[in-house]
Write an enzyme that holds these catalytic residues in place. Structure first.
Site, PDB file in Angstrom:
ATOM      1  N   SER A  30       0.699  -1.249  -0.034  1.00 11.24           N
ATOM      2  CA  SER A  30       0.081  -0.117  -0.093  1.00 11.24           C
ATOM      3  C   SER A  30       0.974   1.349  -0.124  1.00 11.24           C
ATOM      4  O   SER A  30       1.051   1.831   0.925  1.00 11.24           O
ATOM      5  CB  SER A  30      -0.902   0.160   1.335  1.00 11.24           C
ATOM      6  OG  SER A  30      -0.223  -0.039   2.434  1.00 11.24           O
TER       7      SER A  30
ATOM      8  N   HIS B 294      -3.860  -5.725   2.534  1.00 11.27           N
ATOM      9  CA  HIS B 294      -2.959  -6.804   2.910  1.00 11.27           C
ATOM     10  C   HIS B 294      -3.452  -8.248   3.030  1.00 11.27           C
ATOM     11  O   HIS B 294      -2.880  -9.082   3.519  1.00 11.27           O
ATOM     12  CB  HIS B 294      -2.261  -6.353   4.255  1.00 11.27           C
ATOM     13  CG  HIS B 294      -0.866  -5.364   4.096  1.00 11.27           C
ATOM     14  ND1 HIS B 294      -0.405  -4.887   5.221  1.00 11.27           N
ATOM     15  CD2 HIS B 294      -0.549  -4.716   3.089  1.00 11.27           C
ATOM     16  CE1 HIS B 294       0.453  -3.878   4.792  1.00 11.27           C
ATOM     17  NE2 HIS B 294       0.439  -3.870   3.432  1.00 11.27           N
TER      18      HIS B 294
ATOM     19  N   GLN C 159      -6.474  -1.725   7.495  1.00 12.67           N
ATOM     20  CA  GLN C 159      -5.285  -2.398   7.081  1.00 12.67           C
ATOM     21  C   GLN C 159      -4.752  -3.276   8.169  1.00 12.67           C
ATOM     22  O   GLN C 159      -4.260  -4.422   7.964  1.00 12.67           O
ATOM     23  CB  GLN C 159      -4.396  -1.868   6.547  1.00 12.67           C
ATOM     24  CG  GLN C 159      -3.067  -2.430   5.915  1.00 12.67           C
ATOM     25  CD  GLN C 159      -1.936  -1.490   5.255  1.00 12.67           C
ATOM     26  OE1 GLN C 159      -2.515  -1.351   3.979  1.00 12.67           O
ATOM     27  NE2 GLN C 159      -1.131  -1.160   5.699  1.00 12.67           N
ATOM     28  N   GLU C 160      -4.474  -2.817   9.373  1.00 10.18           N
ATOM     29  CA  GLU C 160      -3.864  -3.115  10.605  1.00 10.18           C
ATOM     30  C   GLU C 160      -4.481  -2.820  11.885  1.00 10.18           C
ATOM     31  O   GLU C 160      -4.862  -1.795  12.182  1.00 10.18           O
ATOM     32  CB  GLU C 160      -2.448  -2.429  10.690  1.00 10.18           C
ATOM     33  CG  GLU C 160      -1.595  -2.944   9.259  1.00 10.18           C
ATOM     34  CD  GLU C 160      -0.278  -2.446   9.025  1.00 10.18           C
ATOM     35  OE1 GLU C 160       0.229  -1.918  10.552  1.00 10.18           O
ATOM     36  OE2 GLU C 160       0.033  -1.995   8.019  1.00 10.18           O
TER      37      GLU C 160
ATOM     38  N   GLU D 147       1.962  -9.505   6.879  1.00  7.81           N
ATOM     39  CA  GLU D 147       2.802  -9.158   8.040  1.00  7.81           C
ATOM     40  C   GLU D 147       2.651  -9.982   9.288  1.00  7.81           C
ATOM     41  O   GLU D 147       2.980  -9.599  10.365  1.00  7.81           O
ATOM     42  CB  GLU D 147       2.612  -7.672   8.553  1.00  7.81           C
ATOM     43  CG  GLU D 147       2.601  -6.639   7.180  1.00  7.81           C
ATOM     44  CD  GLU D 147       2.543  -5.201   7.656  1.00  7.81           C
ATOM     45  OE1 GLU D 147       1.983  -4.920   8.589  1.00  7.81           O
ATOM     46  OE2 GLU D 147       2.795  -4.232   6.718  1.00  7.81           O
TER      47      GLU D 147
ATOM     48  N   ASP E 143      -3.851   0.983  12.040  1.00  8.59           N
ATOM     49  CA  ASP E 143      -3.526   1.634  10.562  1.00  8.59           C
ATOM     50  C   ASP E 143      -4.621   1.499   9.617  1.00  8.59           C
ATOM     51  O   ASP E 143      -4.770   0.407   9.205  1.00  8.59           O
ATOM     52  CB  ASP E 143      -2.194   1.166  10.104  1.00  8.59           C
ATOM     53  CG  ASP E 143      -1.661   1.733   8.958  1.00  8.59           C
ATOM     54  OD1 ASP E 143      -2.206   2.534   8.328  1.00  8.59           O
ATOM     55  OD2 ASP E 143      -0.845   1.244   8.137  1.00  8.59           O
TER      56      ASP E 143
ATOM     57  N   GLU F 287      -3.014   5.347  12.674  1.00  9.64           N
ATOM     58  CA  GLU F 287      -2.184   5.766  11.461  1.00  9.64           C
ATOM     59  C   GLU F 287      -2.987   5.861   9.963  1.00  9.64           C
ATOM     60  O   GLU F 287      -3.952   5.077   9.912  1.00  9.64           O
ATOM     61  CB  GLU F 287      -1.235   4.690  11.210  1.00  9.64           C
ATOM     62  CG  GLU F 287      -0.216   4.792  10.046  1.00  9.64           C
ATOM     63  CD  GLU F 287       0.717   3.471  10.153  1.00  9.64           C
ATOM     64  OE1 GLU F 287       0.922   3.084  11.215  1.00  9.64           O
ATOM     65  OE2 GLU F 287       1.069   3.313   9.084  1.00  9.64           O
TER      66      GLU F 287
ATOM     67  N   ASP G 194       1.957   8.040   7.600  1.00  8.21           N
ATOM     68  CA  ASP G 194       2.562   7.203   6.922  1.00  8.21           C
ATOM     69  C   ASP G 194       2.810   7.700   5.462  1.00  8.21           C
ATOM     70  O   ASP G 194       3.580   8.327   5.199  1.00  8.21           O
ATOM     71  CB  ASP G 194       2.118   5.879   7.183  1.00  8.21           C
ATOM     72  CG  ASP G 194       2.788   4.814   6.149  1.00  8.21           C
ATOM     73  OD1 ASP G 194       3.695   5.041   5.566  1.00  8.21           O
ATOM     74  OD2 ASP G 194       2.175   3.665   6.033  1.00  8.21           O
TER      75      ASP G 194
ATOM     76  N   LYS H 115       9.809   5.038   7.569  1.00  5.65           N
ATOM     77  CA  LYS H 115       9.967   3.747   6.640  1.00  5.65           C
ATOM     78  C   LYS H 115      11.389   4.159   5.552  1.00  5.65           C
ATOM     79  O   LYS H 115      11.274   5.048   4.704  1.00  5.65           O
ATOM     80  CB  LYS H 115       8.787   3.179   5.637  1.00  5.65           C
ATOM     81  CG  LYS H 115       7.548   2.707   6.328  1.00  5.65           C
ATOM     82  CD  LYS H 115       6.508   2.754   5.342  1.00  5.65           C
ATOM     83  CE  LYS H 115       5.445   1.825   5.979  1.00  5.65           C
ATOM     84  NZ  LYS H 115       4.180   2.229   5.041  1.00  5.65           N
TER      85      LYS H 115
ATOM     86  N   HIS I 217       8.803  -1.308   9.250  1.00  8.80           N
ATOM     87  CA  HIS I 217       9.038  -2.328   8.445  1.00  8.80           C
ATOM     88  C   HIS I 217       7.985  -2.189   7.187  1.00  8.80           C
ATOM     89  O   HIS I 217       7.399  -0.971   7.168  1.00  8.80           O
ATOM     90  CB  HIS I 217       8.730  -3.803   8.729  1.00  8.80           C
ATOM     91  CG  HIS I 217       7.264  -4.098   8.995  1.00  8.80           C
ATOM     92  ND1 HIS I 217       6.538  -5.414   9.356  1.00  8.80           N
ATOM     93  CD2 HIS I 217       6.158  -3.005   9.064  1.00  8.80           C
ATOM     94  CE1 HIS I 217       5.257  -5.228   9.629  1.00  8.80           C
ATOM     95  NE2 HIS I 217       5.084  -3.980   9.694  1.00  8.80           N
ATOM     96  N   ARG I 218       8.422  -2.991   6.194  1.00  6.82           N
ATOM     97  CA  ARG I 218       7.183  -2.906   4.891  1.00  6.82           C
ATOM     98  C   ARG I 218       6.525  -4.133   5.014  1.00  6.82           C
ATOM     99  O   ARG I 218       6.986  -5.049   5.537  1.00  6.82           O
ATOM    100  CB  ARG I 218       7.961  -2.604   3.590  1.00  6.82           C
ATOM    101  CG  ARG I 218       8.606  -1.266   3.464  1.00  6.82           C
ATOM    102  CD  ARG I 218       7.848  -0.130   3.770  1.00  6.82           C
ATOM    103  NE  ARG I 218       6.712   0.261   3.004  1.00  6.82           N
ATOM    104  CZ  ARG I 218       6.560   1.127   2.060  1.00  6.82           C
ATOM    105  NH1 ARG I 218       7.320   1.848   1.957  1.00  6.82           N
ATOM    106  NH2 ARG I 218       5.308   1.395   1.629  1.00  6.82           N
ATOM    107  N   SER I 219       5.626  -4.161   4.141  1.00  4.45           N
ATOM    108  CA  SER I 219       4.725  -5.509   4.118  1.00  4.45           C
ATOM    109  C   SER I 219       5.678  -6.569   3.550  1.00  4.45           C
ATOM    110  O   SER I 219       5.644  -7.523   3.735  1.00  4.45           O
ATOM    111  CB  SER I 219       3.348  -5.377   3.582  1.00  4.45           C
ATOM    112  OG  SER I 219       3.397  -4.607   2.187  1.00  4.45           O
TER     113      SER I 219
ATOM    114  N   LYS J 186       7.377  -0.520  14.611  1.00  3.65           N
ATOM    115  CA  LYS J 186       6.304  -1.250  13.971  1.00  3.65           C
ATOM    116  C   LYS J 186       6.898  -2.475  12.932  1.00  3.65           C
ATOM    117  O   LYS J 186       7.585  -2.017  12.050  1.00  3.65           O
ATOM    118  CB  LYS J 186       5.445  -0.263  13.275  1.00  3.65           C
ATOM    119  CG  LYS J 186       4.133  -1.073  12.424  1.00  3.65           C
ATOM    120  CD  LYS J 186       3.138   0.048  11.928  1.00  3.65           C
ATOM    121  CE  LYS J 186       2.772  -0.318  10.533  1.00  3.65           C
ATOM    122  NZ  LYS J 186       1.651   0.670   9.992  1.00  3.65           N
TER     123      LYS J 186
HETATM  124  P1  PGA Z   1       3.013  -1.337   3.057  1.00  8.34           P
HETATM  125  O1  PGA Z   1       2.158  -1.066   4.481  1.00  8.34           O
HETATM  126  O2  PGA Z   1       4.423  -1.815   3.468  1.00  8.34           O
HETATM  127  O3  PGA Z   1       2.353  -2.408   2.235  1.00  8.34           O
HETATM  128  O4  PGA Z   1       2.933   0.142   2.515  1.00  8.34           O
HETATM  129  C1  PGA Z   1       2.548  -1.048   5.837  1.00  8.34           C
HETATM  130  C2  PGA Z   1       1.928   0.269   6.219  1.00  8.34           C
HETATM  131  O5  PGA Z   1       0.848   0.802   5.466  1.00  8.34           O
HETATM  132  O6  PGA Z   1       2.177   0.697   7.283  1.00  8.34           O
HETATM  133 ZN    ZN Z   2       0.582   2.516   7.001  1.00  8.56          ZN
END
Ligand code: PGA
Ligand code: ZN
Length: 426
Positions: free
Chosen positions: A40, A153, A161-162, A203, A240, A285, A312, A337, A365-367, A388
C-alpha cells in the site's frame, strides 16, 4: 576505505525480487544490507526501480538497480571513508540528481547506504545501534504489533489494514514481546474455535473473514483478556487505516471497498472519534488520505490531544512533507520507512525534524521484508521509543524482535525500558 561495492538481486518475504548490497573495505571487512518493499505504497514515495521486463519475475526484477550499484555507485563511492554516511549518501544523491531517485532507484541507494553503516559499525567493532546512535542509544522501543490484517494486506472482509497491540504495561522489551506472543497465540485459538481461518497475511497477522472492523477489535480484546491481561492498562490498541487506499481519485469521497460504505472526510473523522471513545485505542495511522491536508488538520484538532495520529503515506519519511504537516498542525507522529525516502541520512533527518517539533517517530518495516534487521538497531539508535514490525510470526518479522532481545540483553542495566508511556497524554 571502501574497496568494493557489490549489488545482487535476492528475494523478499513475498517471493518478489529486492536489492542487496555488500561493501568490502580495503582490510577485508565486509557487511551487507537489503531493502524492503511496500504494497500500500504512498503516492509520494521515492522510486523503487523495477526492470519492467515481463520475461523475468513478471516484470519485477531489480537487475537495473543492481547494475547501478555495480557500476555508477561503485565508481562514485570507491575510496571513500565508509563511516562518513552523510558524505556517501550525498555522493549517491548527486549522482542520481533527481528528487525521487528515479535514475539510480531508491532501492539501489538505500541498500548501499545501509550496507555502508553496517560495514562501518563492524570496522569500529561496535554494534550497529551504537555506531549510529552513540552513547545515548539506550532506549528500547515499545512494539506496535500487527496481529490482525485487513485492507490491501489480506483477501478478507475487513477494511482497516492493521489492528495492532501495544504492551504498554510491560516493564521491559522481553516481557512486552512475551505478552504479545501470548495474545497472538490466544487469538489464534479463539479464531479457530469459532471456525475462522488462521492463515496469516503479509505481516504475519491473522486475516479472518469478519463482519466488520468492530468485530476484529472485539476479537483482539477477547484474546487479551483470555491471555490474562487487561486491555487499557496492560495493552492498548493501535490501528493503521491506510485510508489513502480508500480515497477515490475523482471525487472527495472515501469508499471502503470491503464494507462498501462511503464516507466524507468529516464522517470518517467522526468514525475515528467514535472508535476511540468505545475502545482503548491510543494510535491511529493514516486515518485520512495523503492529500486531505484540511481533513488532517481537523482530525488533529479533534483527536490530537487524546491519541497519537501517525502520518505514513501522508509524510512518506520526507522532510518536505513533514515540515508542511508540522506547520499546518497535521498529525502528531510520523511513521519512518527507510525505503520511502531511500537513504539512511535522509531517514535520520526526518526523525530529527519530527523529534524537534515534538512529533513522535515510529520506525517501521514494510509488508514485503527481508531477513535484514537494521530497523531494530535503528529504533534504539534514534530513540524512537516505538517500532512497528508485524506479528510475532513469519521469520522476517520475528528476526527484528529477536534482534531487539539481543540489544536489550547487551544494554543490560543501562536499557531504558517500556515503563515510560509510549504515547503522551494518556
Ligand atoms: P506497506 O504497508 O508496507 O504495504 O506500505 C505498511 C503500512 O501501510 O504501514
Ligand atoms: Zn501505514
Amino acid at each position: 576505505m571502501i574497496e568494493n561495492v557489490i549489488g545482487r538481486e535476492i528475494l523478499d518475504s513475498r517471493g518478489i525480487p529486492t536489492v542487496e548490497a555488500q561493501i568490502v573495505l580495503q582490510d577485508g571487512t565486509t557487511a551487507r544490507a537489503s531493502v524492503p518493499s511496500g504494497a500500500s505504497t504512498g503516492e509520494f514515495e521515492a522510486l523503487e526501480l523495477r526492470d519492467q521486463d515481463a520475461g523475468r519475475y513478471l516484470g519485477k526484477g531489480v537487475m537495473k538497480a543492481v547494475h547501478h550499484i555495480n557500476h555508477e555507485i561503485k565508481e562514485a563511492i570507491k575510496g571513500m571513508d565508509v563511516s562518513d554516511i552523510y558524505a556517501i549518501d550525498a555522493a549517491m544523491l548527486a549522482l542520481d540528481g533527481s528528487e525521487d531517485k528515479i535514475h539510480l532507484g531508491a532501492n539501489a541507494i538505500l541498500a548501499v547506504s545501509l550496507a555502508c553503516a553496517k560495514t562501518a559499525a563492524k570496522a569500529y567493532h561496535l554494534p550497529l545501534y551504537r555506531f549510529i546512535g552513540g552513547i545515548n542509544a539506550n532506549r528500547m522501543p515499545l512494539p506496535m504489533m500487527n496481529i490482525l490484517n485487513g485492507g490491501a494486506h489480506a483477501a478478507n472482509t475487513v477494511d482497516i489494514q492493521e489492528f495492532m497491540i501495544m504492551p504498554i504495561g510491560a516493564s521491559d522489551f522481553q516481557e512486552g514481546l512475551r505478552w504479545c506472543a501470548e495474545v497472538f497465540q490466544t487469538l489464534k485459538a479463539i479464531l479457530k474455535k469459532d471456525g475462522h481461518i488462521t492463515a496469516v497475511g503479509d505481516e504475519g497477522g491473522f486475516a479472518p473473514n469478519l463482519k466488520n472492523d468492530e468485530e476484529a477489535i472485539e476479537y483482539i480484546l477477547k484474546a487479551i483478556e483470555a491471555a490474562g491481561y487487561q486491555a487499557g492498562s496492560d495493552f492498548a490498541l493501535a490501528l493503521d487505516a491506510a485510508a489513502s487506499e480508500w480515497k477515490s481519485k475523482d471525487n472527495d469521497a472515501y469508499f471502503l471497498p470491503k464494507s462498501k460504505i462511503r464516507y466524507t472526510s468529516e464522517q470518517l473523522i467522526e468514525r475515528w472519534e467514535q472508535l476511540v471513545q468505545s475502545y482503548p485505542i491510543i494510535s491511529i495511522e493514516d486515518g485520512l488520505d495523503e492529500e486531505d491536508w484540511e481533513g488532517w488538520q481537523e482530525l488533529t484538532k479533534r483527536l490530537g490531544k487524546q491519541i497519537q495520529l501517525v502520518g505514513d503515506d501522508l509524510f512518506v519519511t520526507n522532510t518536505k512533507r513533514l515540515s508542511k504537516g508540522i506547520k499546518q498542525h497535521c498529525a502528531n507522529a510520523i511513521l519512518i520507512k527507510l525505503n520511502q525516502i531511500g537513504s539512511l541520512s535522509e531517514t535520520m533527518e526526518a526523525v530529527k525534524m519530527a523529534q524537534e517539533a515534538g512529533y513522535r517517530a515510529i520506525i517501521s518495516h514494510r509488508s514485503g521484508e527481508s531477513e535484514d534487521t537494521t530497523i531494530a538497531d535503528l529504533a534504539v539508535a534514534l530513540n524512537t521509543s516505538q517500532i512497528k514490525t508485524g506479528a510475532p510470526s513469519r521469520s522476517e518479522r520475528v528476526a527484528k524482535y529477536n534482534q531487539l532481545l539481543r540489544i536489550e540483553e547487551a544494554l543490560g542495566e543501562h536499557a531504558i525500558c517500556l515503563k515510560e508511556k509510549a504515547v503522551a497524554n494518556r
